[in-house]
Motif scaffolding. Sequence first.
Motif, short mmCIF file in Angstrom:
data_model
loop_
_atom_site.label_atom_id
_atom_site.label_comp_id
_atom_site.label_asym_id
_atom_site.label_seq_id
_atom_site.Cartn_x
_atom_site.Cartn_y
_atom_site.Cartn_z
N VAL A 98 17.74 2.53 4.98
CA VAL A 98 17.17 1.19 4.72
C VAL A 98 18.16 0.27 4.02
CG1 VAL A 98 15.38 0.00 3.40
CG2 VAL A 98 14.81 2.01 4.73
N LEU A 99 18.99 0.81 3.14
CA LEU A 99 19.88 -0.04 2.36
C LEU A 99 20.96 -0.71 3.21
CD1 LEU A 99 20.21 1.99 -0.94
CD2 LEU A 99 18.76 0.04 -0.43
N VAL A 105 14.63 -7.02 6.80
CA VAL A 105 14.24 -5.75 7.42
C VAL A 105 13.87 -4.73 6.34
CG1 VAL A 105 15.00 -3.89 8.95
CG2 VAL A 105 15.71 -6.25 9.40
N GLN A 106 14.58 -4.77 5.22
CA GLN A 106 14.20 -3.91 4.09
C GLN A 106 12.77 -4.22 3.65
OE1 GLN A 106 16.90 -4.14 0.79
NE2 GLN A 106 18.67 -3.57 2.02
N ALA A 107 12.43 -5.50 3.63
CA ALA A 107 11.08 -5.91 3.21
C ALA A 107 10.02 -5.32 4.13
CB ALA A 107 10.98 -7.43 3.17
N VAL A 142 1.57 -7.30 1.28
CA VAL A 142 2.24 -8.41 1.97
C VAL A 142 3.01 -9.26 0.96
CG1 VAL A 142 1.88 -10.50 3.34
CG2 VAL A 142 0.53 -8.45 3.81
N VAL A 143 2.37 -9.59 -0.17
CA VAL A 143 3.01 -10.41 -1.19
C VAL A 143 4.21 -9.67 -1.79
CG1 VAL A 143 2.68 -11.50 -3.45
CG2 VAL A 143 0.91 -11.68 -1.69
N ALA A 144 4.07 -8.38 -2.03
CA ALA A 144 5.17 -7.60 -2.58
C ALA A 144 6.34 -7.55 -1.61
CB ALA A 144 4.70 -6.20 -2.92
N ALA A 145 6.07 -7.40 -0.33
CA ALA A 145 7.14 -7.39 0.68
C ALA A 145 7.83 -8.75 0.74
CB ALA A 145 6.58 -7.00 2.04
#
Length: 171
Positions: A98-99, A105-107, A142-145
Motif C-alpha cells: 500500500v505504501l 489509492v492508499q485512502a 468514508v470521512v476517515a478515508a
Amino acid sequence: MNHQPHYILLPASPLFIAVSLIVAFLLNLLPWGQWIGIPDFVALILVFWSMHQPRKVGIGVAFFMGLLMDVHDAAVLGENALAYTLLSYFAIMIHRRVLWFPAGVQALHVFVLLLVAQVVELIVRLLVGGRFPGWLYFVESVVAALAWPIVAWILLAPQRRAINRDDTRPI
C-alpha cells in the motif's frame, strides 16, 4: 505514472508516535461522538502507524488502545479491542504494497480496513443485544478515508526534515 520523488525518511520518534496516539485518544474523548461522520481518530492513527511503523505499533498497542476505548465508550469489554486488533493486523499485512501507491489509492485501502473494523464492532454489538445504528453509521469510514492524505502528510512531516539541512545534497 508516478513521477514524484521518493524521499528517504528519518526514523519515527517513539515519543512522536505516543503523542499522536494520545492526541487521537483525546479527540475521541470529545463529546462529538454522537455526530454523524466524525471518524474514529484512534483507528485512523493506528492504521497509519501500523502501516508506516509495524515494528513499533502493532497488535499489542492496538489491543491496549481498544481496551481504553471500550472503557470510554462503556462498550462490551473487547469490542473495540477486537476491531482495533484486526485493523492493525490487516494494516500490517498489506503495508509493504500500500505504501507504494499514491495517497488517493492508499485512502481506498484505508477505507476498506476501517469499514471492516466497523463491521466487526457492529457484529459484536448486535450479538450482545445492541440495536442496529442505521446505515449512516458507516459514514465514519468514508470521512476517515477522505482525511487520510491530510493525516499522512501531518504525521510524516517530522520524518521528512533533514538532520543537517544542506541545499547541495540531493537527498
